[in-house]
Scaffold this active site. Structure first.
Site, PDB file in Angstrom:
ATOM      1  N   ASP A  19      42.376  75.128  45.199  1.00 20.42           N
ATOM      2  CA  ASP A  19      41.180  74.320  44.924  1.00 20.42           C
ATOM      3  C   ASP A  19      41.358  73.463  43.673  1.00 20.42           C
ATOM      4  O   ASP A  19      42.051  73.857  42.729  1.00 20.42           O
ATOM      5  CB  ASP A  19      39.980  75.267  44.752  1.00 20.42           C
ATOM      6  CG  ASP A  19      38.657  74.527  44.868  1.00 20.42           C
ATOM      7  OD1 ASP A  19      38.643  73.391  45.388  1.00 20.42           O
ATOM      8  OD2 ASP A  19      37.636  75.086  44.444  1.00 20.42           O
ATOM      9  N   HIS A  36      45.384  65.267  46.120  1.00 23.01           N
ATOM     10  CA  HIS A  36      45.945  65.973  47.276  1.00 23.01           C
ATOM     11  C   HIS A  36      47.470  65.798  47.311  1.00 23.01           C
ATOM     12  O   HIS A  36      48.196  66.729  47.641  1.00 23.01           O
ATOM     13  CB  HIS A  36      45.315  65.473  48.571  1.00 23.01           C
ATOM     14  CG  HIS A  36      43.851  65.789  48.684  1.00 23.01           C
ATOM     15  ND1 HIS A  36      43.344  67.035  48.390  1.00 23.01           N
ATOM     16  CD2 HIS A  36      42.778  65.027  49.048  1.00 23.01           C
ATOM     17  CE1 HIS A  36      42.023  67.025  48.587  1.00 23.01           C
ATOM     18  NE2 HIS A  36      41.668  65.817  48.977  1.00 23.01           N
ATOM     19  N   LEU A 130      60.833  84.543  53.045  1.00 18.14           N
ATOM     20  CA  LEU A 130      59.382  84.378  52.923  1.00 18.14           C
ATOM     21  C   LEU A 130      58.739  83.959  54.245  1.00 18.14           C
ATOM     22  O   LEU A 130      59.267  83.107  54.956  1.00 18.14           O
ATOM     23  CB  LEU A 130      59.124  83.300  51.859  1.00 18.14           C
ATOM     24  CG  LEU A 130      57.675  82.905  51.630  1.00 18.14           C
ATOM     25  CD1 LEU A 130      56.942  83.996  50.867  1.00 18.14           C
ATOM     26  CD2 LEU A 130      57.597  81.584  50.857  1.00 18.14           C
TER      27      LEU A 130
HETATM   28  C1  FPP Z   1      40.789  71.759  47.742  1.00 16.42           C
HETATM   29  O1  FPP Z   1      40.632  70.826  46.714  1.00 16.42           O
HETATM   30  C2  FPP Z   1      41.937  71.421  48.530  1.00 16.42           C
HETATM   31  C3  FPP Z   1      41.920  71.099  49.852  1.00 16.42           C
HETATM   32  C4  FPP Z   1      40.695  71.044  50.669  1.00 16.42           C
HETATM   33  C5  FPP Z   1      43.136  70.747  50.561  1.00 16.42           C
HETATM   34  C6  FPP Z   1      44.377  71.434  50.104  1.00 16.42           C
HETATM   35  C7  FPP Z   1      45.493  70.576  50.507  1.00 16.42           C
HETATM   36  C8  FPP Z   1      46.665  70.439  49.851  1.00 16.42           C
HETATM   37  C9  FPP Z   1      47.050  71.226  48.684  1.00 16.42           C
HETATM   38  C10 FPP Z   1      47.666  69.452  50.281  1.00 16.42           C
HETATM   39  C11 FPP Z   1      47.970  69.378  51.745  1.00 16.42           C
HETATM   40  C12 FPP Z   1      48.456  70.620  52.346  1.00 16.42           C
HETATM   41  C13 FPP Z   1      49.582  70.756  53.070  1.00 16.42           C
HETATM   42  C14 FPP Z   1      49.855  72.055  53.763  1.00 16.42           C
HETATM   43  C15 FPP Z   1      50.603  69.705  53.168  1.00 16.42           C
HETATM   44  P1  FPP Z   1      39.333  69.940  46.693  1.00 16.42           P
HETATM   45  O2  FPP Z   1      39.649  68.640  47.325  1.00 16.42           O
HETATM   46  O3  FPP Z   1      38.198  70.680  47.314  1.00 16.42           O
HETATM   47  O4  FPP Z   1      39.128  69.772  45.158  1.00 16.42           O
HETATM   48  P2  FPP Z   1      37.724  69.658  44.396  1.00 16.42           P
HETATM   49  O5  FPP Z   1      37.063  71.010  44.522  1.00 16.42           O
HETATM   50  O6  FPP Z   1      38.157  69.377  43.002  1.00 16.42           O
HETATM   51  O7  FPP Z   1      36.973  68.547  45.032  1.00 16.42           O
END
Ligand code: FPP
Length: 244
Positions: A19, A36, A130
């Protein structure tokens, strides 16, 4: 049963809620997509670190069933990031003996994405280091509901009786069938909630909430979380072990 993890203990299964990508980017005056993108770099670092530590299973929450409600452009970007990750990283992960598994609901996903999932899983199926489990279009309540529907169908068809349904049987009907339950659940980004992630499987997981945003997560963050895990007394509902 009591098991203080101990100074050298490595959790067998680490699950992470990645997150804070959006906030990381916003704080820097960047579009959320930049967060992201950096999140993928953090993911790569974490896979390397987990492999190096001898962790058996690493489960990453990459897209929840609720994430579809985000603006269309962000959803499209996240889907494209995942496709790009599979295209560019699977060969190297395969060389590193990493097994890739994807959990979540595949119904309704684009056939080309499902094919990518199937190919990545098939290519790496025999790998023994893994297990990298990517939770995509994943929601724990939906996963449990699907399992209950399958079991209800088996009862209705007379294949099993209601008494045959035990916690182990339910576990074997979840997407994570065959995997050990998470020992350690890490959430970055400062929020302290589980967000429909591995609700059944985390019954006895140790929760560690870290303030850093996911793009900042690195091997040192993982080591810190494991240090906290090691200091916990895991009683699994029992009592602390007595010293004779
Ligand atoms: C949460 O941060 C993150 C996500 C909803 C997506 C996680 C995705 C990645 C780490 C990259 C893509 C993944 C792969 C497998 C290639 P948020 O956007 O909710 O952050 P915020 O809470 O600060 O808004």
């Amino acid at each position: 049963m009591s098991a203080t993890a101990g100074p050298d203990c490595v959790p067998r299964h680490v699950a992470i809620i990645m997150d804070g990508n959006g906030r990381w980017a916003t704080q820097r005056g960047l579009p959320r997509s930049a967060g992201h993108r950096q999140g993928v770099e953090a993911l790569r670092r974490t896979v390397r670190a987990a492999s190096g530590l001898g962790i058996s299973v690493l489960t990453l929450y990459s897209f929840s069933t609720e994430n579809w409600s985000r603006p269309q452009a962000e959803v499209r970007f996240l889907l494209e990031l995942l496709r790009r990750f599979i295209r560019t990283d699977v060969a190297e992960l395969h060389q590193s003996n990493v097994r890739i598994m994807i959990i979540g609901d595949r119904d309704g996903l684009e056939p080309s994405l499902r094919k990518m999932f199937e190919e990545a899983e098939a290519l790496t199926r025999e790998n023994t280091s893994l297990k990298l489990v990517i939770a995509f279009n994943y929601g724990s309540r939906q996963e449990i509901t699907r399992a209950v529907q399958v079991l209800a169908r088996k009862v209705a068809d007379g294949k099993i009786s209601p008494q045959d349904i035990t916690p182990a049987v339910i576990g074997n009907h979840l997407d994570t069938a065959g995997l050990p339950d998470p020992d350690l659940l890490i959430r970055t980004g400062g929020e302290q909630r589980i967000s429909n992630y591995l609700l059944w499987q985390c019954a006895y997981a140790e929760f560690v909430f870290l303030p850093e945003f996911w793009p900042e997560f690195d091997a040192a963050s993982l080591a810190r979380a494991i240090d906290i895990f090691r200091s916990r007394d895991r009683r699994f509902g029992g009592l602390k072990a007595q010293t004779a």
